[in-house]
Design a protein around this motif. Structure first.
Motif, PDB file in Angstrom:
ATOM      1  N   ASN A 255      43.409  49.527  51.281  1.00 29.06           N
ATOM      2  CA  ASN A 255      42.364  50.148  51.515  1.00 29.06           C
ATOM      3  C   ASN A 255      41.688  50.846  50.345  1.00 29.06           C
ATOM      4  OD1 ASN A 255      42.149  49.200  54.329  1.00 29.06           O
ATOM      5  ND2 ASN A 255      43.024  50.787  55.068  1.00 29.06           N
ATOM      6  N   LEU A 256      42.537  51.671  49.694  1.00 27.68           N
ATOM      7  CA  LEU A 256      42.032  52.288  48.413  1.00 27.68           C
ATOM      8  C   LEU A 256      41.489  51.286  47.454  1.00 27.68           C
ATOM      9  CD1 LEU A 256      44.807  55.151  48.023  1.00 27.68           C
ATOM     10  CD2 LEU A 256      42.170  55.225  48.680  1.00 27.68           C
ATOM     11  N   ARG A 263      32.907  49.987  46.001  1.00 22.50           N
ATOM     12  CA  ARG A 263      32.221  51.015  45.533  1.00 22.50           C
ATOM     13  C   ARG A 263      31.424  50.326  44.179  1.00 22.50           C
ATOM     14  NH1 ARG A 263      32.155  54.329  41.365  1.00 22.50           N
ATOM     15  NH2 ARG A 263      34.150  53.903  40.863  1.00 22.50           N
ATOM     16  N   GLN A 264      32.498  49.558  43.177  1.00 22.50           N
ATOM     17  CA  GLN A 264      31.980  49.056  42.012  1.00 22.50           C
ATOM     18  C   GLN A 264      30.951  47.933  42.488  1.00 22.50           C
ATOM     19  OE1 GLN A 264      35.288  48.170  39.652  1.00 22.50           O
ATOM     20  NE2 GLN A 264      36.194  49.982  39.742  1.00 22.50           N
ATOM     21  N   LEU A 265      31.193  47.432  43.430  1.00 23.09           N
ATOM     22  CA  LEU A 265      30.379  46.405  43.605  1.00 23.09           C
ATOM     23  C   LEU A 265      28.916  46.414  44.171  1.00 23.09           C
ATOM     24  CD1 LEU A 265      32.648  43.354  45.384  1.00 23.09           C
ATOM     25  CD2 LEU A 265      31.483  43.291  42.891  1.00 23.09           C
ATOM     26  N   GLU A 266      28.952  47.639  44.665  1.00 23.95           N
ATOM     27  CA  GLU A 266      27.718  48.413  45.556  1.00 23.95           C
ATOM     28  C   GLU A 266      26.840  48.743  44.063  1.00 23.95           C
ATOM     29  OE1 GLU A 266      26.335  48.308  48.375  1.00 23.95           O
ATOM     30  OE2 GLU A 266      27.915  47.483  49.630  1.00 23.95           O
ATOM     31  N   LEU A 302      17.203  41.308  30.396  1.00 23.02           N
ATOM     32  CA  LEU A 302      17.129  39.958  30.157  1.00 23.02           C
ATOM     33  C   LEU A 302      18.533  39.473  29.608  1.00 23.02           C
ATOM     34  CD1 LEU A 302      13.471  39.427  29.019  1.00 23.02           C
ATOM     35  CD2 LEU A 302      14.577  39.102  31.359  1.00 23.02           C
ATOM     36  N   CYS A 303      19.405  40.131  29.455  1.00 24.21           N
ATOM     37  CA  CYS A 303      20.605  39.785  28.847  1.00 24.21           C
ATOM     38  C   CYS A 303      21.526  39.039  29.864  1.00 24.21           C
ATOM     39  CB  CYS A 303      21.438  40.917  28.430  1.00 24.21           C
ATOM     40  SG  CYS A 303      22.076  42.090  29.898  1.00 24.21           S
ATOM     41  N   ASP A 304      22.381  38.266  29.287  1.00 24.81           N
ATOM     42  CA  ASP A 304      23.475  37.336  30.204  1.00 24.81           C
ATOM     43  C   ASP A 304      24.038  38.398  31.302  1.00 24.81           C
ATOM     44  OD1 ASP A 304      24.770  35.554  31.366  1.00 24.81           O
ATOM     45  OD2 ASP A 304      26.086  34.993  29.696  1.00 24.81           O
ATOM     46  N   PRO A 305      23.954  37.933  32.847  1.00 25.72           N
ATOM     47  CA  PRO A 305      24.506  38.712  33.612  1.00 25.72           C
ATOM     48  C   PRO A 305      25.918  38.745  33.809  1.00 25.72           C
ATOM     49  CG  PRO A 305      23.415  36.795  34.719  1.00 25.72           C
ATOM     50  CD  PRO A 305      23.163  36.990  33.180  1.00 25.72           C
ATOM     51  N   HIS A 306      26.534  37.689  33.146  1.00 23.59           N
ATOM     52  CA  HIS A 306      28.130  37.598  33.390  1.00 23.59           C
ATOM     53  C   HIS A 306      28.576  38.114  32.045  1.00 23.59           C
ATOM     54  CE1 HIS A 306      31.890  35.631  34.221  1.00 23.59           C
ATOM     55  NE2 HIS A 306      32.024  35.460  32.816  1.00 23.59           N
ATOM     56  N   ASP A 307      29.145  39.330  32.353  1.00 21.79           N
ATOM     57  CA  ASP A 307      29.899  40.190  31.127  1.00 21.79           C
ATOM     58  C   ASP A 307      31.235  40.740  31.468  1.00 21.79           C
ATOM     59  OD1 ASP A 307      29.963  41.945  33.057  1.00 21.79           O
ATOM     60  OD2 ASP A 307      27.953  43.340  32.379  1.00 21.79           O
ATOM     61  N   VAL A 308      31.902  41.440  30.766  1.00 21.29           N
ATOM     62  CA  VAL A 308      33.292  41.910  30.690  1.00 21.29           C
ATOM     63  C   VAL A 308      33.663  42.496  31.853  1.00 21.29           C
ATOM     64  CG1 VAL A 308      35.363  43.133  29.613  1.00 21.29           C
ATOM     65  CG2 VAL A 308      33.405  42.055  28.259  1.00 21.29           C
ATOM     66  N   GLU A 309      32.802  43.470  32.498  1.00 20.82           N
ATOM     67  CA  GLU A 309      32.826  44.075  33.717  1.00 20.82           C
ATOM     68  C   GLU A 309      33.014  43.078  34.868  1.00 20.82           C
ATOM     69  OE1 GLU A 309      30.260  47.324  34.056  1.00 20.82           O
ATOM     70  OE2 GLU A 309      30.964  48.345  32.404  1.00 20.82           O
ATOM     71  N   ASP A 310      32.218  42.291  34.794  1.00 21.05           N
ATOM     72  CA  ASP A 310      32.176  41.287  35.933  1.00 21.05           C
ATOM     73  C   ASP A 310      33.528  40.565  36.006  1.00 21.05           C
ATOM     74  OD1 ASP A 310      29.747  41.797  36.674  1.00 21.05           O
ATOM     75  OD2 ASP A 310      28.727  40.418  35.544  1.00 21.05           O
ATOM     76  N   GLU A 311      34.105  40.263  34.770  1.00 19.78           N
ATOM     77  CA  GLU A 311      35.365  39.427  34.629  1.00 19.78           C
ATOM     78  C   GLU A 311      36.627  40.537  35.360  1.00 19.78           C
ATOM     79  OE1 GLU A 311      35.972  38.331  30.880  1.00 19.78           O
ATOM     80  OE2 GLU A 311      34.563  36.666  30.785  1.00 19.78           O
ATOM     81  N   ALA A 312      36.482  41.613  35.074  1.00 21.52           N
ATOM     82  CA  ALA A 312      37.446  42.671  35.556  1.00 21.52           C
ATOM     83  C   ALA A 312      37.208  42.599  37.058  1.00 21.52           C
ATOM     84  CB  ALA A 312      37.272  44.055  35.109  1.00 21.52           C
ATOM     85  N   ARG A 313      36.190  42.771  37.520  1.00 19.33           N
ATOM     86  CA  ARG A 313      35.972  42.948  39.018  1.00 19.33           C
ATOM     87  C   ARG A 313      36.612  41.797  39.609  1.00 19.33           C
ATOM     88  NH1 ARG A 313      31.679  46.486  37.501  1.00 19.33           N
ATOM     89  NH2 ARG A 313      30.375  44.538  37.493  1.00 19.33           N
TER      90      ARG A 313
END
Length: 525
Positions: A255-256, A263-266, A302-313
């Protein structure tokens, strides 16, 4: 009787009331003056007079004498309800009353110590207790003393009954002889009854002791079982808490992770929403200059929405679904290990050994049985196996185990065929190996449960006891408590049912012993 006699002395026999102005006739009988006067008046002209009580006749009207019975009459009112008769006095002591010690049935006289010394010693003069009623010692027919006993009619008789009475020709014997025989017989029966009473009292004491022992044992076992189940419940509660804590810990951990990812996705969703609104505003503009000049301002949007943080999540998202699932295998192992520990404690708490791994001793097997390779199954054989002759080998279809028991509590389980006959039990190593006395239970060195002709029984020292109810299974448990001297048999199909318990003081090591005829018996692993 004493009270009745006393009332007769103070009551008139005519009016039946206490004397009024008492008088006496020459015959010695007393009456009220008015009562006897009236009675004599009625007899006038009959040629004489008679006493109303004894019938004594008088030729002339009898004269009456006044007597003083006032004291007696007063006593009748003041005497207690149970009147005590006066002492019996000697017939021959006329000057002063002397207590009698014997009575002579022939003389019908009471005798004191002095007159007894000079009394006739002839056998005809039968002496008795002074209070004995003479009427009971006389023949009701001939009014003679009872001196003999008729064995045929079982009555006391006189001489005349023998000579010309209804007992003539019967076998009779003197009273003293018959009395002696009867007394001896009564003493014999008294001894028998006393012996029976003592045996009954001993059985009662034994049963009372048995009841006390049973109550004590049941109370002790009840306490032990209560403590055992309390411990089981405590250990089950602890095991439940441990397993539930592991499940709750896993749930909390997942759950944590899920909550943090949510929270990150929100936050990412809010950021994306903001960028989408900015882009929508640019798209809604019609002025090319404004859109082009605002390009630097919206460059970040207007930058690419796919970045490093998205890959981690994305990695965290997959990990939650793939790697962090509940380990049911671990929970199962924990449960099994915990329950096994509890059962070990249960067995230790009730002092029950593990089921023994019993093996058959081939060196003791008879020549008309076969033994399986794992030494677990005994089968009947029509073919002689021609095994070497040894002192340990049974002549018939029997075999004993290779291990013995000289202490402790043990049990083993046996499976039998539906057909055929068999015997299972225990025996001493000194049991005979030859002859019919070598069969299980045909001696005092073995105890067994048997099946013959579809009837079940237990046997020891050639004493057979039938099992009182139907046995319908082929699996049995044999439980041995060597120190307590108990050997028990149980039926295992459905609810375990007790069949029989032998009680003995074991003096040698015990071996498991088996007999089979027509089929097989198997020791269960």
């Amino acid at each position: 009787m004493a009270s009745t006699d006393f009332k007769e002395e103070v009551n008139c026999s005519i009016c039946l009331n206490v004397y009024t102005d008492p008088v006496t006739l020459r015959c010695g009988h007393n009456f009220c003056r008015g009562c006897i006067a009236h009675e004599l008046d009625t007899q006038e002209g009959d040629g004489g007079y008679t006493c109303p009580k004894c019938g004594k006749r008088f030729h002339e009207r009898p004269t009456v004498q006044i007597i003083d019975l006032c004291n007696s009459a007063d006593c009748s009112f003041s005497a207690p309800s149970e009147y005590q008769a006066p002492s019996t006095f000697c017939t021959y002591c006329i000057h002063a009353p002397v207590p009698a010690v014997k009575s002579c049935l022939l003389c019908e006289a009471l005798l004191c110590e002095d007159h007894l010394k000079v009394h006739s010693k002839s056998s005809e003069h039968v002496l008795s207790d002074p209070n004995t009623s003479l009427e009971n010692r006389k023949c009701s027919t001939h009014k003679k003393i009872l001196e003999y006993y008729c064995s045929k009619d079982c009555v006391c008789i006189c001489v005349s009954c023998i000579a010309f009475g209804e007992h003539r020709g019967h076998v009779v014997e003197p009273l003293n002889m018959a009395f002696q025989k009867k007394t001896e017989r009564l003493r014999y029966f008294l001894e028998k009854l006393t012996s029976k009473k003592k045996r009954a009292e001993k059985k009662v004491r034994n049963l009372q002791k048995r009841r006390a022992d049973v109550q004590e044992k049941a109370s002790g076992m009840t306490k032990r079982v209560a403590v055992l189940f309390r411990d089981i419940r405590e250990q089950l509660d602890l095991l439940e808490k441990r397993v539930l804590n592991e499940i709750a810990s896993w749930e909390q951990q997942v759950n944590l992770s899920v909550s943090e990812l949510i929270r990150q996705l929100e936050m990412k969703k809010d950021e994306l929403s903001r960028k989408m609104r900015n882009i929508e505003e640019l798209c809604d503009m019609t002025d090319p200059v404004s859109v082009l000049q605002g390009r630097e301002f919206f460059k970040e949007d207007l930058c690419d929405p796919h970045d490093v943080e998205d890959e981690a999540r994305e990695r965290d998202y997959k990990k939650i679904y793939e790697a962090d699932d509940l380990d049911e295998g671990l929970i199962t192992v924990t449960l099994h290990a915990g329950l096994a520990d509890i059962m070990t404690g249960v067995k230790r708490g009730i002092y029950v050994s593990e089921s023994l791994d019993i093996l058959l001793d081939l060196n003791t097997a008879g020549n008309y049985v076969t033994i399986s390779g794992d030494l677990k199954t005994l089968s009947w054989s029509e073919v002689n196996q021609y095994r070497p002759e040894t002192p340990e080998r049974f002549q018939y279809c029997q075999v004993i185990s290779s291990r013995c028991f000289s202490s402790g509590r043990h049990y083993w389980e046996v499976e039998t065929s539906e057909s055929g006959d068999w015997m299972i039990g225990v025996c001493y190593p000194s049991i005979d190996k030859k002859g019919v006395q070598s069969y299980i239970g045909n001696n005092n060195k073995s105890w067994g449960l048997c099946k013959f002709n579809n009837e079940y029984s237990v046997i020891h020292a050639s004493e057979v006891s039938q099992i009182p109810y139907c046995v319908s299974c082929q699996s049995f448990r044999i439980y041995l408590d060597y120190e307590a001297g108990q050997l028990s048999f149980y039926e295992l199909q459905g609810p375990i049912r007790h069949l029989h318990t032998f009680t003995a003081s074991f003096t040698e090591p015990l071996y498991a012993v088996f007999y089979v005829w027509g089929d097989w018996v198997r020791i269960q692993s």
